[in-house]
Scaffold this motif. Sequence first.
Motif, PDB file in Angstrom:
ATOM      1  N   LEU A   1       4.094  41.638 -54.234  1.00  0.00           N
ATOM      2  CA  LEU A   1       3.757  40.223 -54.102  1.00  0.00           C
ATOM      3  C   LEU A   1       2.347  40.108 -53.532  1.00  0.00           C
ATOM      4  CD1 LEU A   1       7.096  38.889 -52.548  1.00  0.00           C
ATOM      5  CD2 LEU A   1       6.431  38.930 -54.968  1.00  0.00           C
ATOM      6  N   SER A   2       1.648  39.055 -53.898  1.00  0.00           N
ATOM      7  CA  SER A   2       0.256  38.901 -53.471  1.00  0.00           C
ATOM      8  C   SER A   2       0.141  38.627 -51.986  1.00  0.00           C
ATOM      9  CB  SER A   2      -0.421  37.781 -54.268  1.00  0.00           C
ATOM     10  OG  SER A   2       0.184  36.524 -53.983  1.00  0.00           O
ATOM     11  N   PHE A   3       1.122  37.965 -51.401  1.00  0.00           N
ATOM     12  CA  PHE A   3       1.250  37.808 -49.949  1.00  0.00           C
ATOM     13  C   PHE A   3       2.694  37.434 -49.668  1.00  0.00           C
ATOM     14  CE2 PHE A   3       0.688  33.472 -51.128  1.00  0.00           C
ATOM     15  CZ  PHE A   3       0.771  32.606 -50.043  1.00  0.00           C
ATOM     16  N   PRO A   4       3.156  37.514 -48.421  1.00  0.00           N
ATOM     17  CA  PRO A   4       4.598  37.435 -48.153  1.00  0.00           C
ATOM     18  C   PRO A   4       5.175  36.018 -48.150  1.00  0.00           C
ATOM     19  CG  PRO A   4       3.427  37.848 -46.112  1.00  0.00           C
ATOM     20  CD  PRO A   4       2.392  37.914 -47.212  1.00  0.00           C
ATOM     21  N   LEU A   5       4.990  35.303 -49.267  1.00  0.00           N
ATOM     22  CA  LEU A   5       5.515  33.940 -49.379  1.00  0.00           C
ATOM     23  C   LEU A   5       6.727  33.912 -50.294  1.00  0.00           C
ATOM     24  CD1 LEU A   5       5.218  30.864 -48.808  1.00  0.00           C
ATOM     25  CD2 LEU A   5       3.923  30.725 -50.952  1.00  0.00           C
TER      26      LEU A   5
ATOM     27  N   ALA B   1       5.015  30.348 -59.052  1.00  0.00           N
ATOM     28  CA  ALA B   1       5.396  31.620 -58.427  1.00  0.00           C
ATOM     29  C   ALA B   1       4.875  32.789 -59.246  1.00  0.00           C
ATOM     30  CB  ALA B   1       6.909  31.702 -58.274  1.00  0.00           C
ATOM     31  N   GLU B   2       4.987  32.691 -60.559  1.00  0.00           N
ATOM     32  CA  GLU B   2       4.504  33.765 -61.426  1.00  0.00           C
ATOM     33  C   GLU B   2       2.988  33.871 -61.382  1.00  0.00           C
ATOM     34  OE1 GLU B   2       4.587  36.897 -64.246  1.00  0.00           O
ATOM     35  OE2 GLU B   2       6.178  36.013 -63.004  1.00  0.00           O
TER      36      GLU B   2
ATOM     37  N   GLN C   1      12.205  32.980 -67.930  1.00  0.00           N
ATOM     38  CA  GLN C   1      11.265  32.720 -69.023  1.00  0.00           C
ATOM     39  C   GLN C   1       9.925  32.204 -68.508  1.00  0.00           C
ATOM     40  OE1 GLN C   1      12.521  29.209 -71.377  1.00  0.00           O
ATOM     41  NE2 GLN C   1      13.959  28.733 -69.722  1.00  0.00           N
ATOM     42  N   PHE C   2       9.935  31.551 -67.337  1.00  0.00           N
ATOM     43  CA  PHE C   2       8.703  31.024 -66.752  1.00  0.00           C
ATOM     44  C   PHE C   2       8.087  31.987 -65.737  1.00  0.00           C
ATOM     45  CE2 PHE C   2      11.489  27.240 -67.504  1.00  0.00           C
ATOM     46  CZ  PHE C   2      10.836  26.775 -68.633  1.00  0.00           C
ATOM     47  N   ALA C   3       8.900  32.910 -65.240  1.00  0.00           N
ATOM     48  CA  ALA C   3       8.439  33.862 -64.218  1.00  0.00           C
ATOM     49  C   ALA C   3       8.920  35.256 -64.595  1.00  0.00           C
ATOM     50  CB  ALA C   3       8.959  33.455 -62.843  1.00  0.00           C
ATOM     51  N   PRO C   4       8.290  35.861 -65.606  1.00  0.00           N
ATOM     52  CA  PRO C   4       8.816  37.115 -66.143  1.00  0.00           C
ATOM     53  C   PRO C   4       8.705  38.327 -65.227  1.00  0.00           C
ATOM     54  CG  PRO C   4       6.752  36.503 -67.227  1.00  0.00           C
ATOM     55  CD  PRO C   4       7.169  35.330 -66.395  1.00  0.00           C
TER      56      PRO C   4
END
Length: 342
Positions: free
Chosen positions: A58-62, A86-87, A115-118
């Motif tokens: 993850l790019s940062f812990p959110l 999120a994706e 489908q939106f966040a593969p």
Amino acid sequence: MTDPTNERKIEHIRAIEQDPLTDRQGHWFDRIRLMHRALPELAFDEVDPSVEFLGKRLSFPLLISSMTGGDHELVRRINMNLALAAEQCQVAMAVGSQRVMFTHPEARASFELRQFAPTTVLIGNVGGVQLNYGFDLQRCQEAVDCVGADALYFHLNPLQEAVQPEGDTNFSNLAQQMGAVAAGLSVPVMLKEVGSGLSPADIELGLRQGIRHFDIAGTGGTSWSRIEHHRRHDGSDIGLRFQDWGLPTPLALQQAEPYLDRATLIASGGLRDGIDMAKSVILGASLCGMAAPLLQPAMESAEAVVDAIERLRREFVTAMFLLGTPDVAALFRNRTLIVQER
């Protein structure tokens, strides 16, 4: 015929929109002062806020915390915009309670988010108490499969159910049942409160059942007790009486600290900015959940959610820079960074 579970989802959103005091704004994290470094000895651009969670980077812990789901255009739009953001930002997302998709099959579409966040982390969500009302391993697996989830929340909300006009309040012998589901499910089970906090005893029960992930979800943010107050029409003020009941998130994190050799903690409940996130990581959280600051942007567009997430990321990285911590490992459980707690 309208489905009461589905209608309740919209009533919850409207209550949050119409009553700003459903966000209790406890500001519990403001009591913690951190050690500013005038000489951080690193460049801002060198700060690496990325983390690994459930085997994904993850790019940062959110974590975009659980909000909603159901058969309504607004709900579908909110979840789609959250998943798209999120994706794009490579942060985690949890869906709202999936019980509604079993009573109202048309609601499934609001949870079909892979489908939106593969590629990013998605977390399914079932009420733990529903194991005493007909839910079983098969339904839990169906909830996971619908989302394409990397894990499944069992949310624990005894206060909300006690205050809710139609609440399910049989919480007896749930730990063992959740453990049985955890043993058979294709993904990890995670325990989550919804705004009153997990106690050490709750974490102990989960650990005994082989559960290793716990979302503290303490007081200070959205009060589901107050939200349910708006749905009562019997003159009772019990939802207001208990609107601030429970453990503040920083306190719940501190109480959970002895379990960090065996448990992974998520901090949620009253976090409002990147500074609160930094304080949560210092107190032992591996991930930081927020919902309320992202709800209104999610009603607008995915771009609005991305903008809100990027603001949080900038705040979190700035806090890391000012603390002289080049990566999240240098922040995690580093109590020397706390100079005062009130």
